[in-house]
Motif scaffolding. Structure first.
Motif, PDB file in Angstrom:
ATOM      1  N   ASN A   2      42.776  31.279  41.979  1.00  0.00           N
ATOM      2  CA  ASN A   2      42.704  32.348  40.980  1.00  0.00           C
ATOM      3  C   ASN A   2      42.333  33.683  41.616  1.00  0.00           C
ATOM      4  O   ASN A   2      42.868  34.720  41.231  1.00  0.00           O
ATOM      5  CB  ASN A   2      41.713  31.994  39.877  1.00  0.00           C
ATOM      6  CG  ASN A   2      42.242  30.919  38.962  1.00  0.00           C
ATOM      7  OD1 ASN A   2      43.451  30.710  38.870  1.00  0.00           O
ATOM      8  ND2 ASN A   2      41.347  30.227  38.283  1.00  0.00           N
ATOM      9  N   PHE A   5      45.431  35.215  43.275  1.00  0.00           N
ATOM     10  CA  PHE A   5      46.378  35.820  42.350  1.00  0.00           C
ATOM     11  C   PHE A   5      45.806  37.038  41.647  1.00  0.00           C
ATOM     12  O   PHE A   5      46.545  37.976  41.342  1.00  0.00           O
ATOM     13  CB  PHE A   5      46.919  34.774  41.378  1.00  0.00           C
ATOM     14  CG  PHE A   5      47.871  33.853  42.071  1.00  0.00           C
ATOM     15  CD1 PHE A   5      49.098  34.310  42.517  1.00  0.00           C
ATOM     16  CD2 PHE A   5      47.517  32.546  42.337  1.00  0.00           C
ATOM     17  CE1 PHE A   5      49.970  33.486  43.201  1.00  0.00           C
ATOM     18  CE2 PHE A   5      48.383  31.707  43.019  1.00  0.00           C
ATOM     19  CZ  PHE A   5      49.618  32.178  43.446  1.00  0.00           C
ATOM     20  N   ARG A   6      44.505  37.047  41.444  1.00  0.00           N
ATOM     21  CA  ARG A   6      43.872  38.262  40.909  1.00  0.00           C
ATOM     22  C   ARG A   6      44.049  39.402  41.910  1.00  0.00           C
ATOM     23  O   ARG A   6      44.399  40.522  41.539  1.00  0.00           O
ATOM     24  CB  ARG A   6      42.389  38.015  40.641  1.00  0.00           C
ATOM     25  CG  ARG A   6      41.675  39.258  40.175  1.00  0.00           C
ATOM     26  CD  ARG A   6      40.203  38.995  39.843  1.00  0.00           C
ATOM     27  NE  ARG A   6      39.561  40.256  39.590  1.00  0.00           N
ATOM     28  CZ  ARG A   6      38.672  40.828  40.396  1.00  0.00           C
ATOM     29  NH1 ARG A   6      38.289  40.219  41.483  1.00  0.00           N
ATOM     30  NH2 ARG A   6      38.144  41.990  40.094  1.00  0.00           N
ATOM     31  N   LEU A   8      46.377  39.709  44.172  1.00  0.00           N
ATOM     32  CA  LEU A   8      47.792  40.065  44.283  1.00  0.00           C
ATOM     33  C   LEU A   8      48.335  40.754  43.034  1.00  0.00           C
ATOM     34  O   LEU A   8      49.435  41.316  43.072  1.00  0.00           O
ATOM     35  CB  LEU A   8      48.624  38.812  44.571  1.00  0.00           C
ATOM     36  CG  LEU A   8      48.366  38.122  45.901  1.00  0.00           C
ATOM     37  CD1 LEU A   8      49.168  36.836  45.990  1.00  0.00           C
ATOM     38  CD2 LEU A   8      48.684  39.046  47.063  1.00  0.00           C
ATOM     39  N   SER A   9      47.580  40.725  41.947  1.00  0.00           N
ATOM     40  CA  SER A   9      48.071  41.288  40.689  1.00  0.00           C
ATOM     41  C   SER A   9      48.135  42.815  40.696  1.00  0.00           C
ATOM     42  O   SER A   9      48.828  43.410  39.872  1.00  0.00           O
ATOM     43  CB  SER A   9      47.207  40.819  39.520  1.00  0.00           C
ATOM     44  OG  SER A   9      45.918  41.411  39.591  1.00  0.00           O
ATOM     45  N   ASP A  10      47.451  43.436  41.622  1.00  0.00           N
ATOM     46  CA  ASP A  10      47.388  44.896  41.650  1.00  0.00           C
ATOM     47  C   ASP A  10      48.342  45.464  42.707  1.00  0.00           C
ATOM     48  O   ASP A  10      48.303  45.035  43.868  1.00  0.00           O
ATOM     49  CB  ASP A  10      45.961  45.340  41.961  1.00  0.00           C
ATOM     50  CG  ASP A  10      45.830  46.836  41.913  1.00  0.00           C
ATOM     51  OD1 ASP A  10      45.584  47.377  40.808  1.00  0.00           O
ATOM     52  OD2 ASP A  10      46.012  47.481  42.966  1.00  0.00           O
ATOM     53  N   ARG A  14      48.528  44.898  46.890  1.00  0.00           N
ATOM     54  CA  ARG A  14      49.729  44.363  47.542  1.00  0.00           C
ATOM     55  C   ARG A  14      50.199  45.297  48.652  1.00  0.00           C
ATOM     56  O   ARG A  14      50.608  44.866  49.726  1.00  0.00           O
ATOM     57  CB  ARG A  14      50.839  44.126  46.515  1.00  0.00           C
ATOM     58  CG  ARG A  14      50.549  42.961  45.579  1.00  0.00           C
ATOM     59  CD  ARG A  14      51.770  42.544  44.795  1.00  0.00           C
ATOM     60  NE  ARG A  14      52.380  43.607  44.022  1.00  0.00           N
ATOM     61  CZ  ARG A  14      52.118  43.886  42.750  1.00  0.00           C
ATOM     62  NH1 ARG A  14      51.216  43.162  42.085  1.00  0.00           N
ATOM     63  NH2 ARG A  14      52.739  44.866  42.123  1.00  0.00           N
ATOM     64  N   HIS A  44      38.983  47.765  45.952  1.00  0.00           N
ATOM     65  CA  HIS A  44      40.205  47.006  46.252  1.00  0.00           C
ATOM     66  C   HIS A  44      39.999  46.117  47.484  1.00  0.00           C
ATOM     67  O   HIS A  44      40.392  44.943  47.485  1.00  0.00           O
ATOM     68  CB  HIS A  44      41.385  47.953  46.502  1.00  0.00           C
ATOM     69  CG  HIS A  44      41.966  48.541  45.265  1.00  0.00           C
ATOM     70  ND1 HIS A  44      42.465  47.792  44.221  1.00  0.00           N
ATOM     71  CD2 HIS A  44      42.164  49.843  44.912  1.00  0.00           C
ATOM     72  CE1 HIS A  44      42.929  48.592  43.280  1.00  0.00           C
ATOM     73  NE2 HIS A  44      42.749  49.846  43.669  1.00  0.00           N
TER      74      HIS A  44
END
Length: 102
Positions: A2, A5-6, A8-10, A14, A44
């Motif tokens: 989790n 993916f959290r 990678l969500s921004d 990325r 970040h």
């Protein structure tokens, strides 16, 4: 997974990972690619560290970030398997040797 993916969500995070694929960089070098305040960039980078996607090494007064590609690869492979995309996690087995003829 989790946390990965959290992270990678921004899109900014990325892009940070994309930049670190080229080479390790300091926080200042990374920040120069974005129009964000230093505290925002630090946040970040903290998310990326928490997800274990980057490593931070102190070099004098600077912190140098580098991509931990194996963690990213493992997360993406796990995700592909969760979606049943037919990817096998086990290492490739070499073909069995041919039986010797008499």
């Amino acid at each position: 997974m989790n946390a990965v993916f959290r992270a990678l969500s921004d899109p900014t995070r990325r892009k940070v990972l994309e930049l670190l694929r080229q080479r390790p960089m300091s926080a200042g070098e990374l920040s120069s690619h974005f129009a964000v305040a230093k505290p925002t960039m630090s946040a970040h980078l903290a998310v990326l560290r928490e997800a274990d996607l980057v490593a931070a090494d102190k070099a004098g007064k600077q912190v140098i970030y580098r991509l931990k590609m194996s963690v990213l690869e493992e997360a993406l492979l796990s995700f592909a398997q969760a979606l049943d995309l037919g990817l096998d996690r086990s290492p490739s087995k070499p073909p069995a040797p041919e039986p010797a003829s008499s």
